[in-house]
Structures are given as C-alpha cells and as structure tokens.
Design a protein around this motif. Structure first.
Motif, PDB file in Angstrom:
ATOM      1  N   ASP A   1      32.668  12.339   3.416  1.00  0.00           N
ATOM      2  CA  ASP A   1      31.249  12.261   3.083  1.00  0.00           C
ATOM      3  C   ASP A   1      30.423  12.593   4.329  1.00  0.00           C
ATOM      4  O   ASP A   1      30.331  11.788   5.254  1.00  0.00           O
ATOM      5  CB  ASP A   1      30.919  10.858   2.584  1.00  0.00           C
ATOM      6  CG  ASP A   1      29.451  10.655   2.259  1.00  0.00           C
ATOM      7  OD1 ASP A   1      28.639  11.577   2.475  1.00  0.00           O
ATOM      8  OD2 ASP A   1      29.105   9.550   1.804  1.00  0.00           O
ATOM      9  N   PRO A   2      29.807  13.776   4.375  1.00  0.00           N
ATOM     10  CA  PRO A   2      29.078  14.160   5.580  1.00  0.00           C
ATOM     11  C   PRO A   2      27.859  13.272   5.863  1.00  0.00           C
ATOM     12  O   PRO A   2      27.478  13.103   7.019  1.00  0.00           O
ATOM     13  CB  PRO A   2      28.655  15.608   5.309  1.00  0.00           C
ATOM     14  CG  PRO A   2      28.717  15.756   3.832  1.00  0.00           C
ATOM     15  CD  PRO A   2      29.767  14.811   3.343  1.00  0.00           C
ATOM     16  N   LEU A   3      27.260  12.685   4.839  1.00  0.00           N
ATOM     17  CA  LEU A   3      26.130  11.782   5.059  1.00  0.00           C
ATOM     18  C   LEU A   3      26.585  10.529   5.807  1.00  0.00           C
ATOM     19  O   LEU A   3      25.918  10.068   6.734  1.00  0.00           O
ATOM     20  CB  LEU A   3      25.480  11.407   3.732  1.00  0.00           C
ATOM     21  CG  LEU A   3      24.859  12.579   2.972  1.00  0.00           C
ATOM     22  CD1 LEU A   3      24.541  12.175   1.547  1.00  0.00           C
ATOM     23  CD2 LEU A   3      23.636  13.084   3.679  1.00  0.00           C
ATOM     24  N   TYR A   4      27.721   9.990   5.417  1.00  0.00           N
ATOM     25  CA  TYR A   4      28.285   8.825   6.095  1.00  0.00           C
ATOM     26  C   TYR A   4      28.669   9.176   7.535  1.00  0.00           C
ATOM     27  O   TYR A   4      28.381   8.421   8.465  1.00  0.00           O
ATOM     28  CB  TYR A   4      29.508   8.321   5.322  1.00  0.00           C
ATOM     29  CG  TYR A   4      30.243   7.215   6.020  1.00  0.00           C
ATOM     30  CD1 TYR A   4      29.760   5.906   5.975  1.00  0.00           C
ATOM     31  CD2 TYR A   4      31.414   7.473   6.718  1.00  0.00           C
ATOM     32  CE1 TYR A   4      30.438   4.882   6.623  1.00  0.00           C
ATOM     33  CE2 TYR A   4      32.094   6.453   7.365  1.00  0.00           C
ATOM     34  CZ  TYR A   4      31.610   5.160   7.319  1.00  0.00           C
ATOM     35  OH  TYR A   4      32.268   4.158   7.962  1.00  0.00           O
ATOM     36  N   VAL A   5      29.303  10.341   7.713  1.00  0.00           N
ATOM     37  CA  VAL A   5      29.728  10.756   9.055  1.00  0.00           C
ATOM     38  C   VAL A   5      28.522  10.899   9.972  1.00  0.00           C
ATOM     39  O   VAL A   5      28.537  10.412  11.110  1.00  0.00           O
ATOM     40  CB  VAL A   5      30.545  12.060   8.992  1.00  0.00           C
ATOM     41  CG1 VAL A   5      30.821  12.612  10.388  1.00  0.00           C
ATOM     42  CG2 VAL A   5      31.865  11.825   8.251  1.00  0.00           C
ATOM     43  N   ALA A   6      27.450  11.525   9.493  1.00  0.00           N
ATOM     44  CA  ALA A   6      26.245  11.674  10.327  1.00  0.00           C
ATOM     45  C   ALA A   6      25.674  10.317  10.702  1.00  0.00           C
ATOM     46  O   ALA A   6      25.255  10.104  11.846  1.00  0.00           O
ATOM     47  CB  ALA A   6      25.201  12.517   9.599  1.00  0.00           C
ATOM     48  N   GLU A   7      25.661   9.394   9.750  1.00  0.00           N
ATOM     49  CA  GLU A   7      25.152   8.049  10.044  1.00  0.00           C
ATOM     50  C   GLU A   7      26.012   7.355  11.091  1.00  0.00           C
ATOM     51  O   GLU A   7      25.505   6.757  12.038  1.00  0.00           O
ATOM     52  CB  GLU A   7      25.116   7.218   8.763  1.00  0.00           C
ATOM     53  CG  GLU A   7      24.506   5.850   8.959  1.00  0.00           C
ATOM     54  CD  GLU A   7      24.363   5.094   7.644  1.00  0.00           C
ATOM     55  OE1 GLU A   7      24.308   3.868   7.709  1.00  0.00           O
ATOM     56  OE2 GLU A   7      24.307   5.727   6.576  1.00  0.00           O
TER      57      GLU A   7
ATOM     58  N   ALA B   1      20.937   8.324  23.876  1.00  0.00           N
ATOM     59  CA  ALA B   1      21.310   7.453  22.757  1.00  0.00           C
ATOM     60  C   ALA B   1      20.259   7.541  21.655  1.00  0.00           C
ATOM     61  O   ALA B   1      20.591   7.702  20.476  1.00  0.00           O
ATOM     62  CB  ALA B   1      21.469   6.017  23.239  1.00  0.00           C
ATOM     63  N   ARG B   2      19.000   7.465  22.027  1.00  0.00           N
ATOM     64  CA  ARG B   2      17.919   7.568  21.051  1.00  0.00           C
ATOM     65  C   ARG B   2      17.876   8.967  20.436  1.00  0.00           C
ATOM     66  O   ARG B   2      17.668   9.130  19.244  1.00  0.00           O
ATOM     67  CB  ARG B   2      16.573   7.228  21.709  1.00  0.00           C
ATOM     68  CG  ARG B   2      15.409   7.303  20.764  1.00  0.00           C
ATOM     69  CD  ARG B   2      15.476   6.186  19.720  1.00  0.00           C
ATOM     70  NE  ARG B   2      14.399   6.380  18.767  1.00  0.00           N
ATOM     71  CZ  ARG B   2      14.551   6.376  17.453  1.00  0.00           C
ATOM     72  NH1 ARG B   2      15.724   6.144  16.938  1.00  0.00           N
ATOM     73  NH2 ARG B   2      13.540   6.577  16.665  1.00  0.00           N
TER      74      ARG B   2
ATOM     75  N   ALA C   1      19.637  11.162  11.991  1.00  0.00           N
ATOM     76  CA  ALA C   1      18.724  10.939  10.864  1.00  0.00           C
ATOM     77  C   ALA C   1      18.234  12.276  10.308  1.00  0.00           C
ATOM     78  O   ALA C   1      18.159  12.458   9.079  1.00  0.00           O
ATOM     79  CB  ALA C   1      17.542  10.079  11.306  1.00  0.00           C
ATOM     80  N   ARG C   2      17.932  13.220  11.175  1.00  0.00           N
ATOM     81  CA  ARG C   2      17.472  14.541  10.715  1.00  0.00           C
ATOM     82  C   ARG C   2      18.600  15.319  10.034  1.00  0.00           C
ATOM     83  O   ARG C   2      18.361  16.036   9.064  1.00  0.00           O
ATOM     84  CB  ARG C   2      16.881  15.325  11.869  1.00  0.00           C
ATOM     85  CG  ARG C   2      15.545  14.743  12.263  1.00  0.00           C
ATOM     86  CD  ARG C   2      14.799  15.626  13.187  1.00  0.00           C
ATOM     87  NE  ARG C   2      13.481  15.019  13.432  1.00  0.00           N
ATOM     88  CZ  ARG C   2      12.717  15.352  14.422  1.00  0.00           C
ATOM     89  NH1 ARG C   2      13.077  16.269  15.276  1.00  0.00           N
ATOM     90  NH2 ARG C   2      11.555  14.753  14.572  1.00  0.00           N
ATOM     91  N   GLU C   3      19.811  15.186  10.551  1.00  0.00           N
ATOM     92  CA  GLU C   3      20.946  15.861   9.919  1.00  0.00           C
ATOM     93  C   GLU C   3      21.182  15.295   8.519  1.00  0.00           C
ATOM     94  O   GLU C   3      21.451  16.042   7.580  1.00  0.00           O
ATOM     95  CB  GLU C   3      22.211  15.722  10.767  1.00  0.00           C
ATOM     96  CG  GLU C   3      22.169  16.516  12.049  1.00  0.00           C
ATOM     97  CD  GLU C   3      21.943  18.006  11.814  1.00  0.00           C
ATOM     98  OE1 GLU C   3      22.685  18.621  11.019  1.00  0.00           O
ATOM     99  OE2 GLU C   3      21.010  18.558  12.421  1.00  0.00           O
ATOM    100  N   ARG C   4      21.088  13.977   8.370  1.00  0.00           N
ATOM    101  CA  ARG C   4      21.241  13.363   7.040  1.00  0.00           C
ATOM    102  C   ARG C   4      20.154  13.866   6.091  1.00  0.00           C
ATOM    103  O   ARG C   4      20.434  14.198   4.941  1.00  0.00           O
ATOM    104  CB  ARG C   4      21.194  11.841   7.132  1.00  0.00           C
ATOM    105  CG  ARG C   4      22.462  11.219   7.679  1.00  0.00           C
ATOM    106  CD  ARG C   4      22.357   9.702   7.763  1.00  0.00           C
ATOM    107  NE  ARG C   4      21.879   9.087   6.541  1.00  0.00           N
ATOM    108  CZ  ARG C   4      22.627   8.787   5.478  1.00  0.00           C
ATOM    109  NH1 ARG C   4      23.906   9.060   5.499  1.00  0.00           N
ATOM    110  NH2 ARG C   4      22.093   8.210   4.412  1.00  0.00           N
TER     111      ARG C   4
ATOM    112  N   LEU D   1      27.965   8.784  13.353  1.00  0.00           N
ATOM    113  CA  LEU D   1      27.825   9.464  14.641  1.00  0.00           C
ATOM    114  C   LEU D   1      26.543   9.049  15.344  1.00  0.00           C
ATOM    115  O   LEU D   1      26.515   8.896  16.563  1.00  0.00           O
ATOM    116  CB  LEU D   1      27.854  10.980  14.455  1.00  0.00           C
ATOM    117  CG  LEU D   1      29.169  11.580  13.972  1.00  0.00           C
ATOM    118  CD1 LEU D   1      29.020  13.079  13.771  1.00  0.00           C
ATOM    119  CD2 LEU D   1      30.320  11.255  14.898  1.00  0.00           C
ATOM    120  N   GLY D   2      25.489   8.859  14.576  1.00  0.00           N
ATOM    121  CA  GLY D   2      24.215   8.450  15.156  1.00  0.00           C
ATOM    122  C   GLY D   2      24.258   7.081  15.803  1.00  0.00           C
ATOM    123  O   GLY D   2      23.459   6.772  16.688  1.00  0.00           O
TER     124      GLY D   2
END
Length: 153
Positions: free
Chosen positions: A104-110, A127-128, A135-138, A112-113
C-alpha cells in the motif's frame, strides 16, 4: 459467489501493478532528501499509458515556501547518510521482504514520513521536510488512484 468481469480483473491487475511501482517510487524519491522533494514529484511518471496526470509539477513559489517552512539543513552530510540508510531499510522492508512489507503506497509514504522524527533527529529541518514531503506524496497518490485502476470519472 460473484466474480469480476474480465475488464474489471484487468483494471485490478493494472492498478495493483501501479501501486507496487508507487511503493518503489516513493522510497527512491525519499533518497533525494526533503529539499529535493520540493522540486520533483516522485509519482509524475506513474500515470497509466495514454493518459495525462494533472497537478504533478511543483511551481517555484511552492518550492520556495516549503524550503522556508523547513529551514536550513543543520548537517547536510549527516542528513544524506541518514536518508541513504533510511532508503536502504525501507527498500529491504517494503520491497524485498514482501511477506513482511506492505504493498500500500499510501501506508508506505505515511511510514516514511515518520522515520526521521523531529524530536530525535539532529536536523529538525530535514525531519520536518520529510513529514511535509510524505504528506504531499500521500495527497498526490490519492489523486492518482483512479488513474491507476482506470476508474471512470
């Protein structure tokens, strides 16, 4: 028991493939570091063949505002090493170890963030920046899902 039509099965297969490619793209996009993420979208190439995605480019004003919001990197060399290590770990977990990873790429982006926490990191700016980038990738991926699965508008 209901079954999918041949057309819907094809859409499902194509969408799952696009989602899997998005996992790889988001991990490799993180490798450039948060300041680079303001300049190039990781998912701009993940539109289905023959379609045109919308809203993938980042304007100069958006890049500048994100850089200002993040501040300056406190330790560029250390941050590059941190991001390289995070990319290697994410690649191992999310791509190589599929049984433990996640497609799930949405989960992975979250996830990773959240890897480079501002409270624990030497560099709060990076970090920020990683949190903002994720958030933008999601947000961008949510917009891509209908294209990935060839859903009617």
């Amino acid at each position: 028991m209901p079954t999918l039509s041949a057309c819907d099965t094809q859409k499902l297969a194509l969408g799952k493939e696009a989602a899997a490619q998005a996992v790889s793209a988001v991990i490799h996009g993180m490798a450039r570091g948060p300041h680079s993420h303001t300049r190039k979208a990781a998912f701009s190439l993940l539109t289905p063949a023959g379609t045109h995605g919308h809203g993938h480019g980042h304007g100069h004003a958006q890049s500048a505002s994100l850089s200002v919001a993040m501040g300056a990197c406190a330790s560029p060399g250390a941050c590059r090493r941190d991001f390289a290590e995070l990319v290697a770990l994410a690649t191992q977990h999310y791509i190589c170890d599929r049984e433990r990873g996640c497609a799930d790429p949405l989960y992975v982006a979250e996830e990773l963030g959240a890897l480079k926490s501002a409270e624990l990191s030497e560099c709060g700016a990076c970090a920020r920046g990683l949190e903002i980038w994720a958030a933008r990738e999601r947000e961008r991926m949510w917009k891509m899902i209908p294209l990935w699965f060839r859903l009617e508008s």
